[in-house]
Design a protein around this motif. Sequence first.
Motif, PDB file in Angstrom:
ATOM      1  N   ILE A 116       1.313  -7.638   8.710  1.00  0.00           N
ATOM      2  CA  ILE A 116       1.751  -6.392   8.096  1.00  0.00           C
ATOM      3  C   ILE A 116       3.256  -6.294   8.299  1.00  0.00           C
ATOM      4  O   ILE A 116       3.752  -6.494   9.408  1.00  0.00           O
TER       5      ILE A 116
ATOM      6  N   VAL B 131       0.360  -7.652   3.886  1.00  0.00           N
ATOM      7  CA  VAL B 131       0.366  -6.232   3.518  1.00  0.00           C
ATOM      8  C   VAL B 131       1.733  -5.640   3.843  1.00  0.00           C
ATOM      9  O   VAL B 131       2.256  -5.827   4.943  1.00  0.00           O
TER      10      VAL B 131
ATOM     11  N   VAL C 113       0.854  -1.185   0.000  1.00  0.00           N
ATOM     12  CA  VAL C 113       0.000   0.000   0.000  1.00  0.00           C
ATOM     13  C   VAL C 113       0.894   1.240   0.000  1.00  0.00           C
ATOM     14  O   VAL C 113       1.654   1.463   0.939  1.00  0.00           O
TER      15      VAL C 113
ATOM     16  N   TYR D 296      -7.123  -3.243   6.629  1.00  0.00           N
ATOM     17  CA  TYR D 296      -6.242  -4.350   6.237  1.00  0.00           C
ATOM     18  C   TYR D 296      -6.776  -5.678   6.767  1.00  0.00           C
ATOM     19  O   TYR D 296      -6.699  -6.704   6.095  1.00  0.00           O
TER      20      TYR D 296
END
Length: 213
Positions: A149, A112, A45, A139
């Motif tokens: 993450i 992510v 992202v 997320y």
Amino acid sequence: MRTRNKPWAKDRLDEFPSIVPAIPQEHKGKWNAVFGNDNPIHIEVGMGKGQFITGMAVQNPDVNYIGIELSESVAVVALDKMIEADVPNVKLLTINAEILADVFEPGEVDRVYLNFSDPWPKTRHEKRRLTFKKFLDLYKTVLPENGEIHFKTDNRGLFEYSLWSFSQYGMLLKYVSLDLHKSDFEGNIMTEYEEKFSAKGQPIYRCEVQYQE
């Protein structure tokens, strides 16, 4: 490292629908079909100019990567890197991260990445930080149970805030480095920002966090 506006960027991106799907929402729940395999899907992202996501795709051919960048003028630079690398396991989406749930089914994304996100240092801008609770909620909707993450930044203030935010959310801190390039971490792919800041001797902060049910 600001990028000048490129009025032609959208037309260039539209020339490569195999890399830049025109309407990503149409592929919700079908991204494995887009890639033509059942490999795990990792998204970045705020991918910027694409050095990280492209490097990861080259290094890990058994993982599918999707880079997300709202600015078309920046994304078109990433597109050229992807074309040059000639790897089939990377795609690019020019969307706002806030619509992730419209693009991916729950559990469709396996990991992510957040790299060198805008720190938004002023307190009144806290809600814009990509590690703010609102984004952690987002997320979580596209990751599987216990999804992860992976976060990197050169900004100590943002890193400290993010560790606090992850902790407040109840996430498990699996890995924390206060100076990545002096650690024993292997397989690191540097972003453009990372190269710039590390060359100046600035430490790079990195962590891996996991959602807990």
